[in-house]
Scaffold this motif. Structure first.
Motif, PDB file in Angstrom:
ATOM      1  N   MET A   2      -7.038 -21.270 -29.184  1.00 21.64           N
ATOM      2  CA  MET A   2      -6.112 -20.384 -28.460  1.00 21.64           C
ATOM      3  C   MET A   2      -6.806 -19.622 -27.339  1.00 21.64           C
ATOM      4  N   SER A   3      -8.133 -19.528 -27.398  1.00 18.01           N
ATOM      5  CA  SER A   3      -8.899 -18.827 -26.366  1.00 18.01           C
ATOM      6  C   SER A   3      -9.168 -19.711 -25.152  1.00 18.01           C
ATOM      7  N   ARG A   4      -8.936 -21.008 -25.301  1.00 13.07           N
ATOM      8  CA  ARG A   4      -9.186 -21.928 -24.192  1.00 13.07           C
ATOM      9  C   ARG A   4      -8.182 -21.678 -23.070  1.00 13.07           C
ATOM     10  N   PRO A   5      -8.565 -22.031 -21.839  1.00  8.61           N
ATOM     11  CA  PRO A   5      -7.639 -21.840 -20.698  1.00  8.61           C
ATOM     12  C   PRO A   5      -6.303 -22.567 -20.906  1.00  8.61           C
ATOM     13  N   VAL A   6      -6.362 -23.773 -21.494  1.00  8.94           N
ATOM     14  CA  VAL A   6      -5.136 -24.532 -21.767  1.00  8.94           C
ATOM     15  C   VAL A   6      -5.170 -24.970 -23.233  1.00  8.94           C
ATOM     16  N   PRO A   7      -4.688 -24.103 -24.127  1.00 10.46           N
ATOM     17  CA  PRO A   7      -4.704 -24.451 -25.552  1.00 10.46           C
ATOM     18  C   PRO A   7      -3.850 -25.686 -25.837  1.00 10.46           C
ATOM     19  N   ASP A   8      -4.290 -26.501 -26.773  1.00 11.60           N
ATOM     20  CA  ASP A   8      -3.560 -27.698 -27.171  1.00 11.60           C
ATOM     21  C   ASP A   8      -2.652 -27.330 -28.344  1.00 11.60           C
ATOM     22  N   ALA A   9      -1.350 -27.245 -28.075  1.00 12.18           N
ATOM     23  CA  ALA A   9      -0.389 -26.815 -29.089  1.00 12.18           C
ATOM     24  C   ALA A   9      -0.376 -27.751 -30.297  1.00 12.18           C
ATOM     25  N   VAL A  10      -0.591 -29.039 -30.069  1.00 10.02           N
ATOM     26  CA  VAL A  10      -0.581 -30.010 -31.161  1.00 10.02           C
ATOM     27  C   VAL A  10      -1.759 -29.751 -32.098  1.00 10.02           C
ATOM     28  N   VAL A  11      -2.926 -29.497 -31.525  1.00  8.65           N
ATOM     29  CA  VAL A  11      -4.118 -29.197 -32.328  1.00  8.65           C
ATOM     30  C   VAL A  11      -3.896 -27.912 -33.119  1.00  8.65           C
ATOM     31  N   ILE A  12      -3.378 -26.893 -32.463  1.00 12.18           N
ATOM     32  CA  ILE A  12      -3.138 -25.607 -33.120  1.00 12.18           C
ATOM     33  C   ILE A  12      -2.154 -25.776 -34.273  1.00 12.18           C
ATOM     34  N   GLN A  13      -1.086 -26.527 -34.048  1.00 14.05           N
ATOM     35  CA  GLN A  13      -0.088 -26.744 -35.098  1.00 14.05           C
ATOM     36  C   GLN A  13      -0.705 -27.468 -36.297  1.00 14.05           C
ATOM     37  N   ALA A  14      -1.522 -28.472 -36.035  1.00 13.17           N
ATOM     38  CA  ALA A  14      -2.163 -29.222 -37.125  1.00 13.17           C
ATOM     39  C   ALA A  14      -3.116 -28.325 -37.914  1.00 13.17           C
ATOM     40  N   LEU A  15      -3.883 -27.505 -37.209  1.00 13.89           N
ATOM     41  CA  LEU A  15      -4.811 -26.590 -37.885  1.00 13.89           C
ATOM     42  C   LEU A  15      -4.056 -25.577 -38.741  1.00 13.89           C
ATOM     43  N   LYS A  16      -2.942 -25.063 -38.206  1.00 16.22           N
ATOM     44  CA  LYS A  16      -2.157 -24.080 -38.956  1.00 16.22           C
ATOM     45  C   LYS A  16      -1.558 -24.700 -40.217  1.00 16.22           C
ATOM     46  N   LYS A  17      -1.132 -25.960 -40.133  1.00 15.39           N
ATOM     47  CA  LYS A  17      -0.588 -26.643 -41.317  1.00 15.39           C
ATOM     48  C   LYS A  17      -1.668 -26.800 -42.382  1.00 15.39           C
ATOM     49  N   ARG A  18      -2.865 -27.200 -41.959  1.00 21.48           N
ATOM     50  CA  ARG A  18      -3.976 -27.352 -42.908  1.00 21.48           C
ATOM     51  C   ARG A  18      -4.314 -26.007 -43.538  1.00 21.48           C
ATOM     52  N   LYS A  19      -4.310 -24.955 -42.715  1.00 17.98           N
ATOM     53  CA  LYS A  19      -4.635 -23.625 -43.211  1.00 17.98           C
ATOM     54  C   LYS A  19      -3.598 -23.163 -44.238  1.00 17.98           C
ATOM     55  N   LEU A  20      -2.322 -23.443 -43.979  1.00 21.40           N
ATOM     56  CA  LEU A  20      -1.262 -23.064 -44.905  1.00 21.40           C
ATOM     57  C   LEU A  20      -1.412 -23.799 -46.236  1.00 21.40           C
ATOM     58  N   ARG A  21      -1.734 -25.092 -46.185  1.00 24.74           N
ATOM     59  CA  ARG A  21      -1.927 -25.855 -47.420  1.00 24.74           C
ATOM     60  C   ARG A  21      -3.073 -25.260 -48.246  1.00 24.74           C
TER      61      ARG A  21
END
Length: 51
Positions: free
Chosen positions: A24-43
């Motif tokens: 999220m700190s990157r100039p152009v965050p990759d929403a797909v990557v963020i969504q995948a990481l959040k799903k893994r974190k929730l699990r």
């Protein structure tokens, strides 16, 4: 579940949190990557909650 397993899950959870923050700190965050990481974190959080 034993406490070492829970500790390992918590470390993974913290690592995912850090990866999400970095992405999220990157100039152009990759929403797909963020969504995948959040799903893994929730699990992981759900697994920790069951422990």
């Amino acid at each position: 579940m034993d406490s070492s397993h829970v500790s390992a899950l918590q470390l993974k959870h913290a690592g995912l949190e850090r990866q999400i923050h970095e992405e999220m700190s990157r100039p152009v965050p990759d929403a797909v990557v963020i969504q995948a990481l959040k799903k893994r974190k929730l699990r992981l959080k759900e697994e920790i909650g069951r422990s």
